[in-house]
Design a protein around this motif. Structure first.
Motif, PDB file in Angstrom:
ATOM      1  N   ALA A 150       0.826  -1.206   0.000  1.00 55.59           N
ATOM      2  CA  ALA A 150       0.000   0.000   0.000  1.00 55.59           C
ATOM      3  C   ALA A 150       0.859   1.254   0.000  1.00 55.59           C
ATOM      4  O   ALA A 150       0.540   2.245  -0.662  1.00 55.59           O
ATOM      5  CB  ALA A 150      -0.930  -0.007   1.214  1.00 55.59           C
ATOM      6  N   GLY A 170       0.935   3.964  -2.810  1.00 58.33           N
ATOM      7  CA  GLY A 170       0.595   5.309  -2.377  1.00 58.33           C
ATOM      8  C   GLY A 170       1.618   6.328  -2.848  1.00 58.33           C
ATOM      9  O   GLY A 170       1.269   7.439  -3.272  1.00 58.33           O
ATOM     10  N   ALA A 184      -3.991   0.984  -4.251  1.00 55.60           N
ATOM     11  CA  ALA A 184      -3.296   1.198  -2.985  1.00 55.60           C
ATOM     12  C   ALA A 184      -4.261   1.046  -1.827  1.00 55.60           C
ATOM     13  O   ALA A 184      -3.934   0.430  -0.795  1.00 55.60           O
ATOM     14  CB  ALA A 184      -2.662   2.594  -2.963  1.00 55.60           C
ATOM     15  N   SER A 191      -1.171   3.850   3.045  1.00 53.30           N
ATOM     16  CA  SER A 191      -1.188   4.516   1.747  1.00 53.30           C
ATOM     17  C   SER A 191      -1.315   6.030   1.840  1.00 53.30           C
ATOM     18  O   SER A 191      -0.659   6.765   1.098  1.00 53.30           O
ATOM     19  CB  SER A 191      -2.337   3.967   0.889  1.00 53.30           C
TER      20      SER A 191
END
Length: 304
Positions: free
Chosen positions: A162, A166, A218, A227
């Motif tokens: 994530a 991100g 994400a 994220s």
């Protein structure tokens, strides 16, 4: 400077709302081990996701006005406020309140941002950028995005994946803003025809679509706590670098770097504190365990 600041704040608020709504929608669709194009088709059937898209569009309009009237080094750092705003909105939708520690963290982020912007005092508002500036900027950003996506796909589902996606989203958003700024000035100087014939218009549209795709994956790959900080801080940092290197904007140096570093430390501390809030963890875990109970939260009523 007041106009771009106000519109940037409006964009940050709209993006924060979109983040919460899209997060809720992403947790209700089938999961997959890799990047899934069909994810967008699944989300199109979720009203809460469509509401999030409306918020995204509103944010885009506000951001375009802000970038057209102010320097990118002022506009984009204000998006640091997305994370605290997202958690405040999440608290209103899911709990009805934010803890004292949460409000202190929000105040820390706001104070840190104020210190950074005052100490840096960004200036400059170049309207056109030569290709000698664009080519290396686009090449570096595309390479960084590709590396982050590869790193994400090599990691199992969770915070690491994530965070990578991100950050890839953050770079995509920063490039979207940088290209959008030139397009908005082109629209102002040459009209609609010039706007649709400049490559920057299609460039920011492409990076914007990529940012949305990476963001949705994400949010499904791991908790918001992983994220959103990468997205929020990454967008501000990359945009600042693009503003200085591409648009020749500048910030104060010398002893002014001391309060800038202090403000950045306050922002980082506030973001870290926000990421550790039980609300941030529950925003992901409770909905994953009980996806059928999202209706009450969507309506702004705390789930029992």
């Amino acid at each position: 400077m007041l106009l771009p600041v106000l519109f940037a704040l409006g964009a940050a608020l709209s993006n924060a709302l979109a983040t919460v709504l899209q997060r809720k929608a992403a947790l209700t669709v089938p999961k997959s081990g890799g990047l899934r194009v069909g994810l967008i088709l699944d989300l199109l059937r979720r009203p809460v996701w469509l509401a999030g898209i409306v918020a995204v569009i509103t944010a885009g309009v506000c951001q375009a006005v802000a970038l057209a009237t102010g320097p990118i080094t002022v506009v984009q750092p204000l998006f640091v406020l997305e994370l605290p705003l997202a958690l405040v909105i999440a608290a209103a939708l899911l709990q009805g309140r934010l803890s004292r520690a949460g409000w202190l963290a929000v105040a820390t982020v706001v104070a840190g941002l104020g210190v950074v912007l005052f100490a840096a005092s960004p200036e400059g508002n170049r309207t056109q950028v030569p290709m000698t500036h664009w080519i290396p900027a686009v090449a570096v950003c595309v390479a960084a995005i590709a590396a982050l996506v590869v790193a994400a796909l090599r990691r199992p589902e969770g915070r690491g994946r994530a965070a990578c996606l991100g950050l890839a989203t953050a770079i995509s958003y920063a490039m979207t803003a940088a290209l959008m700024k030139t397009s908005m000035h082109t629209l102002d100087d040459g009209g609609v025809t010039a706007f649709f014939t400049t490559w920057q218009t299609y460039g920011f549209a492409l990076f914007g679509v990529c940012a949305l795709f990476f963001l949705e994956n994400a949010m499904q790959s791991g908790p918001l706590v992983a994220s959103q900080p990468a997205l929020t801080l990454g967008d501000a940092c990359v945009s600042l670098a693009l503003g200085i290197t591409v648009y020749a904007e500048y910030v104060r140096t010398g002893w002014w770097l001391i309060p800038q570093i202090l403000g950045a430390a306050l922002i980082a501390a506030g973001v870290l504190a926000l990421s550790r809030l039980p609300l941030a963890r529950r925003l992901a875990s409770e909905e994953k365990e009980q996806p059928g109970r999202g209706t009450a939260a969507d309506a702004g009523t705390p789930a029992p």
